[in-house]
Motif scaffolding. Structure first.
Motif, PDB file in Angstrom:
ATOM      1  N   MET A 100       0.842  -1.195   0.000  1.00 23.40           N
ATOM      2  CA  MET A 100       0.000   0.000   0.000  1.00 23.40           C
ATOM      3  C   MET A 100       0.880   1.249   0.000  1.00 23.40           C
ATOM      4  SD  MET A 100      -3.113  -1.142   2.574  1.00 23.40           S
ATOM      5  CE  MET A 100      -2.018  -1.519   3.955  1.00 23.40           C
ATOM      6  N   PRO A 101       1.471   1.589  -1.145  1.00 25.20           N
ATOM      7  CA  PRO A 101       2.447   2.687  -1.193  1.00 25.20           C
ATOM      8  C   PRO A 101       1.828   4.070  -1.380  1.00 25.20           C
ATOM      9  CG  PRO A 101       2.321   1.640  -3.336  1.00 25.20           C
ATOM     10  CD  PRO A 101       1.355   0.900  -2.441  1.00 25.20           C
ATOM     11  N   ALA A 102       0.500   4.166  -1.426  1.00 25.16           N
ATOM     12  CA  ALA A 102      -0.126   5.441  -1.770  1.00 25.16           C
ATOM     13  C   ALA A 102       0.238   6.547  -0.777  1.00 25.16           C
ATOM     14  CB  ALA A 102      -1.638   5.262  -1.843  1.00 25.16           C
TER      15      ALA A 102
ATOM     16  N   TYR B 177       5.471  12.137   0.087  1.00 21.45           N
ATOM     17  CA  TYR B 177       6.840  12.449  -0.348  1.00 21.45           C
ATOM     18  C   TYR B 177       6.910  12.774  -1.837  1.00 21.45           C
ATOM     19  CZ  TYR B 177       8.446  10.866   4.200  1.00 21.45           C
ATOM     20  OH  TYR B 177       8.668  10.739   5.553  1.00 21.45           O
ATOM     21  N   SER B 178       5.772  13.133  -2.430  1.00 20.46           N
ATOM     22  CA  SER B 178       5.726  13.572  -3.831  1.00 20.46           C
ATOM     23  C   SER B 178       6.371  12.574  -4.780  1.00 20.46           C
ATOM     24  CB  SER B 178       6.400  14.944  -3.976  1.00 20.46           C
ATOM     25  OG  SER B 178       5.780  15.901  -3.141  1.00 20.46           O
ATOM     26  N   GLY B 179       6.111  11.306  -4.538  1.00 19.51           N
ATOM     27  CA  GLY B 179       6.625  10.251  -5.412  1.00 19.51           C
ATOM     28  C   GLY B 179       8.032   9.809  -5.110  1.00 19.51           C
TER      29      GLY B 179
ATOM     30  N   GLN C 107      13.149   8.601  -0.380  1.00 23.06           N
ATOM     31  CA  GLN C 107      13.284   9.537   0.734  1.00 23.06           C
ATOM     32  C   GLN C 107      12.505   9.044   1.946  1.00 23.06           C
ATOM     33  OE1 GLN C 107      11.865  13.487  -0.118  1.00 23.06           O
ATOM     34  NE2 GLN C 107      12.293  14.259   1.946  1.00 23.06           N
ATOM     35  N   TYR C 108      11.333   8.476   1.688  1.00 20.89           N
ATOM     36  CA  TYR C 108      10.522   7.914   2.778  1.00 20.89           C
ATOM     37  C   TYR C 108      11.273   6.804   3.490  1.00 20.89           C
ATOM     38  CZ  TYR C 108       7.181   4.584   4.746  1.00 20.89           C
ATOM     39  OH  TYR C 108       6.554   3.680   5.556  1.00 20.89           O
ATOM     40  N   PHE C 109      11.803   5.843   2.719  1.00 19.41           N
ATOM     41  CA  PHE C 109      12.529   4.738   3.341  1.00 19.41           C
ATOM     42  C   PHE C 109      13.796   5.237   4.044  1.00 19.41           C
ATOM     43  CE2 PHE C 109      10.073   2.107   0.304  1.00 19.41           C
ATOM     44  CZ  PHE C 109       9.588   1.171   1.196  1.00 19.41           C
ATOM     45  N   GLY C 110      14.418   6.271   3.467  1.00 22.00           N
ATOM     46  CA  GLY C 110      15.620   6.819   4.102  1.00 22.00           C
ATOM     47  C   GLY C 110      15.330   7.428   5.459  1.00 22.00           C
ATOM     48  N   GLU C 111      14.202   8.126   5.566  1.00 16.82           N
ATOM     49  CA  GLU C 111      13.855   8.735   6.848  1.00 16.82           C
ATOM     50  C   GLU C 111      13.409   7.689   7.870  1.00 16.82           C
ATOM     51  OE1 GLU C 111      11.108  11.912   6.540  1.00 16.82           O
ATOM     52  OE2 GLU C 111      12.296  13.037   5.078  1.00 16.82           O
ATOM     53  N   VAL C 112      12.684   6.675   7.415  1.00 14.24           N
ATOM     54  CA  VAL C 112      12.201   5.643   8.337  1.00 14.24           C
ATOM     55  C   VAL C 112      13.361   4.798   8.850  1.00 14.24           C
ATOM     56  CG1 VAL C 112      10.805   3.569   8.530  1.00 14.24           C
ATOM     57  CG2 VAL C 112       9.894   5.567   7.353  1.00 14.24           C
TER      58      VAL C 112
ATOM     59  N   SER D 208      14.820   4.416  14.950  1.00 17.23           N
ATOM     60  CA  SER D 208      13.656   5.015  15.608  1.00 17.23           C
ATOM     61  C   SER D 208      12.784   3.930  16.238  1.00 17.23           C
ATOM     62  CB  SER D 208      12.840   5.812  14.590  1.00 17.23           C
ATOM     63  OG  SER D 208      12.332   4.942  13.585  1.00 17.23           O
ATOM     64  N   THR D 209      11.867   4.355  17.080  1.00 15.80           N
ATOM     65  CA  THR D 209      10.987   3.403  17.754  1.00 15.80           C
ATOM     66  C   THR D 209      10.122   2.645  16.752  1.00 15.80           C
ATOM     67  OG1 THR D 209      10.905   4.845  19.692  1.00 15.80           O
ATOM     68  CG2 THR D 209       9.200   3.155  19.515  1.00 15.80           C
ATOM     69  N   GLY D 210       9.591   3.361  15.765  1.00 15.83           N
ATOM     70  CA  GLY D 210       8.769   2.699  14.752  1.00 15.83           C
ATOM     71  C   GLY D 210       9.557   1.677  13.948  1.00 15.83           C
ATOM     72  N   TYR D 211      10.793   2.041  13.589  1.00 16.11           N
ATOM     73  CA  TYR D 211      11.603   1.109  12.804  1.00 16.11           C
ATOM     74  C   TYR D 211      12.031  -0.082  13.657  1.00 16.11           C
ATOM     75  CZ  TYR D 211      15.046  -0.473   9.402  1.00 16.11           C
ATOM     76  OH  TYR D 211      15.755  -1.219   8.495  1.00 16.11           O
ATOM     77  N   ARG D 212      12.245   0.138  14.932  1.00 20.79           N
ATOM     78  CA  ARG D 212      12.566  -0.989  15.811  1.00 20.79           C
ATOM     79  C   ARG D 212      11.384  -1.963  15.903  1.00 20.79           C
ATOM     80  NH1 ARG D 212      16.956  -0.478  19.500  1.00 20.79           N
ATOM     81  NH2 ARG D 212      18.103   1.474  19.187  1.00 20.79           N
ATOM     82  N   ALA D 213      10.160  -1.426  15.932  1.00 25.56           N
ATOM     83  CA  ALA D 213       8.977  -2.294  15.950  1.00 25.56           C
ATOM     84  C   ALA D 213       8.897  -3.104  14.657  1.00 25.56           C
ATOM     85  CB  ALA D 213       7.721  -1.452  16.142  1.00 25.56           C
TER      86      ALA D 213
END
Length: 508
Positions: free
Chosen positions: A208-210, A216-218, A222-227, A310-315
């Motif tokens: 579900m990449p929408a 992130y404007s396509g 960048q999204y994966f880099g920040e996460v 990050s906490t989310g990435y650790r989960a």
């Protein structure tokens, strides 16, 4: 219609339609629990149990001497308990092609081992069917079907605890298969539910990449880099200075982590003055390594960035580690293996119940379903054994050795499927022939392994290398089980199938 009645239809068809695909996914994932041990078995250079004495600088030196292309990045991983050798991969900047090599631990210099598909072949078959993103979506859809079948199965089974203690192998065919389906379904239910959920959850950003596309404007990277946490520097278009020692940076990272172990080491834009070295942390004491990262200037060794997950990435990593058995050692992987085999048995039992019901009604079209069953349920294990035979018989110096192993796997599976179609009218005779072939292939592999590599089973046991010996021992046990089942089928008459009688027409 009552809830249980509606759930019964949902369970039957929701489990039946993807059952053959689910068998491939579960079987491949079960084998992948011991993918690294299987990779060791498939590389004779690793049979001596020698741990590589190479360093990261030696591996980079081999890359500089043998690869002249401009690289986007390269990455490497040092020896571990399950993989006692150095691995190296790189991406060519112009073509975006990725290459991988593994180095012989017995050599004092960096010398690549002959390529092989290894246990990673089953890992990729498990999560994307070797079909890229399309295969990953298909596997995700099958995982959601499995979740539906599991939940609806609990609802329709009123006597779920009683069925756990019921198994009547000498009963009529349908009753025996139903008992087996219930038993293996109940035993592995918590495991299968957790694995099906985590298998879908860890790829949810791809399914579900929408949201990421819009936010992130396509620019999904960048999204994966920040996460995940990453440090980027723009290229300056200048030649790089003499690189700093990678071994020194690994040692510095371990000091920064207070003795923590280094995992993957990657170098980005190695042909530019802005090159960055990332050293990721490897922590075996928890479910899912936290992937903390230290980034250094490749020319000066200056620490540029410290990224804690990050906490989310650790989960997310916790879910991934739970799904991939990245905790608990051999005992947990063995438990995953047994539960995976129980899942395969549950699928086989459920399909046999469906077939037995329709055979009693005299439905002759079920012979094609039996042919499909034989093609998948027997074809995949037999093709996997053929892959191991190909690994031992294909010359080590063959240039496209891994590709040839893949063709052996695919060709063997197609032959078994053709055999199943030809013998679709003789199901019991076909099954006995497949069991005998499986026994021959499985029992012959430890023998051919000893003849072609010199690292026979007794030698592995003698030096206490149970990780390597376990592959041969598993093949022997599997071969004996196949031989015993084939012996039991000898002389057993095929079950009678009811025939539909044509309706009588009364003449007026």
């Amino acid at each position: 219609m009552k809830l249980r009645q509606s759930m019964a239809g949902l369970h039957t068809w929701g489990g039946l339609l993807p059952s053959w695909l689910l068998f491939v996914i579960i079987f491949a994932g079960t084998v992948a629990c011991f993918d690294k041990e299987l990779s060791r078995w498939m590389r004779p250079a690793l049979h001596d149990g020698v741990v590589s004495s190479l360093g990261a600088d030696d591996v980079r030196g081999w890359l500089q001497q043998n690869v002249s292309d401009e690289l986007h990045a390269f990455w490497m991983h040092g020896p571990t308990e399950r993989e006692p050798y150095w691995r190296l991969g790189w991406e060519v900047d112009a073509t975006k092609t990725i290459h991988n090599v593994a180095f012989d631990p017995r050599s004092a210099q960096a010398e690549p081992m002959p390529e092989t598909l290894g246990g990673e072949f089953f890992f990729k078959l498990h999560y994307n069917l070797h079909a890229g993103d399309i295969g990953m979506y298909i596997v995700g859809l099958a995982g959601m079907f499995m979740l539906v079948a599991l939940v609806s199965g609990v609802i329709i089974h009123r006597r779920i605890f009683k069925d756990f203690f019921t198994l009547r192998p000498k009963a009529n065919g349908q009753r025996a298969w139903l008992d087996a389906h219930n038993l293996f379904g109940v035993v592995g239910f918590p495991f299968h539910l957790v694995l099906a959920y985590t298998g879908v959850a860890i790829f949810v950003a791809s399914y579900m990449p929408a949201a990421a596309q819009v936010s992130y404007s396509g620019n999904v990277m960048q999204y994966f880099g920040e996460v995940m946490g990453s440090f980027e520097r723009e290229e300056v278009g200048q030649p790089p200075p003499a690189p700093v020692s990678l071994d020194a940076l690994i040692a510095e990272s371990q000091r920064q982590w207070g003795g923590g172990e280094a995992g993957w080491v990657s170098v980005h834009h190695p042909d530019d003055a802005s090159a960055v070295v990332d050293v990721r942390r490897r922590d075996r004491s928890r479910i899912g390594s936290p992937q903390d990262t230290l980034s250094y200037d490749a020319g000066t060794g200056e620490l540029l960035n410290r990224q804690d997950a990050s906490t989310g990435y650790r989960a997310y990593l916790w879910l991934a580690g739970l799904h991939m058995a990245q905790f608990g050692g051999t005992l947990v992987r063995l438990l995953y293996l047994l539960m995976g085999l129980a899942g395969c048995a549950m699928l086989v039992g459920g399909l046999q119940v469906w077939l037995a019901k329709r055979e009693q009604r005299g439905d002759r079209s079920v012979i094609w379903v039996r042919a499909l069953n034989a093609s998948v349920f027997a074809g995949l294990p037999l093709a996997s054994l053929a892959l191991l035979w190909g690994n031992r018989l294909i010359p080590a110096g063959y240039s496209e050795r891994a590709v040839a192993e893949g063709w052996v796997f695919a060709g063997a599976w197609l032959l078994v499927a053709f055999w199943a179609v030809l013998r679709r009218q003789q199901g019991r005779r076909l099954l006995r022939g497949q069991l005998l072939l499986g026994a021959l292939l499985a029992l012959g592999l430890p023998i051919i392994n000893g003849l072609t590599t010199g690292g026979h089973l007794l030698a592995s046991i003698g030096r206490g290398d149970w990780a390597l010996a376990s592959v041969d021992l598993f093949l022997i046990v599997a071969g004996l089980i196949c031989a015993a089942c084939a012996w039991r089928l000898k002389g057993v008459p095929a079950p009678a199938v009811a025939r539909r009688r044509a309706p009588r027409v009364q003449e007026a």
